[in-house]
Design a protein around this motif. Structure first.
Motif, PDB file in Angstrom:
ATOM      1  N   TYR A  15      40.464  41.135  45.201  1.00  0.00           N
ATOM      2  CA  TYR A  15      41.463  40.195  45.709  1.00  0.00           C
ATOM      3  C   TYR A  15      42.727  40.224  44.851  1.00  0.00           C
ATOM      4  O   TYR A  15      43.838  40.204  45.375  1.00  0.00           O
ATOM      5  CB  TYR A  15      40.876  38.776  45.772  1.00  0.00           C
ATOM      6  N   LEU A  16      42.564  40.282  43.532  1.00  0.00           N
ATOM      7  CA  LEU A  16      43.737  40.333  42.652  1.00  0.00           C
ATOM      8  C   LEU A  16      44.560  41.594  42.888  1.00  0.00           C
ATOM      9  O   LEU A  16      45.783  41.561  42.784  1.00  0.00           O
ATOM     10  CB  LEU A  16      43.318  40.271  41.181  1.00  0.00           C
ATOM     11  N   ASP A  17      43.889  42.687  43.198  1.00  0.00           N
ATOM     12  CA  ASP A  17      44.589  43.938  43.437  1.00  0.00           C
ATOM     13  C   ASP A  17      45.549  43.816  44.622  1.00  0.00           C
ATOM     14  O   ASP A  17      46.646  44.358  44.594  1.00  0.00           O
ATOM     15  CB  ASP A  17      43.581  45.063  43.682  1.00  0.00           C
ATOM     16  N   SER A  18      45.151  43.069  45.630  1.00  0.00           N
ATOM     17  CA  SER A  18      46.001  42.931  46.821  1.00  0.00           C
ATOM     18  C   SER A  18      46.806  41.633  46.850  1.00  0.00           C
ATOM     19  O   SER A  18      47.686  41.480  47.686  1.00  0.00           O
ATOM     20  CB  SER A  18      45.154  43.051  48.088  1.00  0.00           C
ATOM     21  N   HIS A  19      46.496  40.689  45.950  1.00  0.00           N
ATOM     22  CA  HIS A  19      47.205  39.402  45.893  1.00  0.00           C
ATOM     23  C   HIS A  19      47.524  39.037  44.443  1.00  0.00           C
ATOM     24  O   HIS A  19      46.977  38.066  43.916  1.00  0.00           O
ATOM     25  CB  HIS A  19      46.355  38.287  46.514  1.00  0.00           C
ATOM     26  N   PRO A  20      48.404  39.780  43.773  1.00  0.00           N
ATOM     27  CA  PRO A  20      48.640  39.552  42.342  1.00  0.00           C
ATOM     28  C   PRO A  20      49.266  38.203  42.006  1.00  0.00           C
ATOM     29  O   PRO A  20      49.150  37.746  40.879  1.00  0.00           O
ATOM     30  CB  PRO A  20      49.564  40.702  41.943  1.00  0.00           C
ATOM     31  N   LEU A  69      46.013  44.417  37.729  1.00  0.00           N
ATOM     32  CA  LEU A  69      44.924  45.235  37.222  1.00  0.00           C
ATOM     33  C   LEU A  69      45.495  46.310  36.302  1.00  0.00           C
ATOM     34  O   LEU A  69      46.499  46.946  36.626  1.00  0.00           O
ATOM     35  CB  LEU A  69      44.165  45.907  38.372  1.00  0.00           C
ATOM     36  N   THR A  70      44.868  46.485  35.161  1.00  0.00           N
ATOM     37  CA  THR A  70      45.252  47.542  34.231  1.00  0.00           C
ATOM     38  C   THR A  70      44.636  48.854  34.738  1.00  0.00           C
ATOM     39  O   THR A  70      43.790  48.829  35.646  1.00  0.00           O
ATOM     40  CB  THR A  70      44.718  47.246  32.816  1.00  0.00           C
TER      41      THR A  70
END
Length: 112
Positions: A15-20, A69-70
């Motif tokens: 989710y973070l990858d697509s909604h930073p 994401l790193t």
């Protein structure tokens, strides 16, 4: 509610990858977990070096963050996704066999 920590981590990274720019509250709602658990998981990902969290400099809300994401986080997401996919495919095959057996029982083609 999710009970598997790996599934929580998988869904969180995905989710973070697509909604930073998601807020922790929105993230908690999306994942179906408490705000405290979301905060704990995010901090763990930051400590592991999988996610970077930065304040928005120009934001009115000083608590607004950007989660990115790193490179290690992207690799971890790929590994976790592969494991998650394998587990789901195994579940699918098991359920498929169970459904076929139940269909045979319903159609009178043999029971247990």
């Amino acid at each position: 509610m999710m009970s598997n920590p790996n599934e929580t981590q998988f869904r969180l990274l995905r989710y973070l990858d697509s909604h930073p720019q998601v807020s922790q509250r929105e993230l908690a709602e999306h994942l179906g977990v408490s705000l405290g658990k979301t905060n704990y998981c995010l901090r763990a990902l930051v400590e592991k070096g999988l996610v970077k969290a930065r304040n928005f400099r120009n934001s009115q809300n000083k608590r607004a963050y950007l989660y990115k994401l790193t490179p290690q986080g992207i690799e971890a997401k790929a590994r976790i996704t592969a494991r998650f996919l394998k587990r789901r495919m195994d579940e699918y095959e098991r359920l498929k066999g169970e459904i076929e057996q139940l269909q045979r029982e319903v159609n009178g083609e043999g029971g247990e």
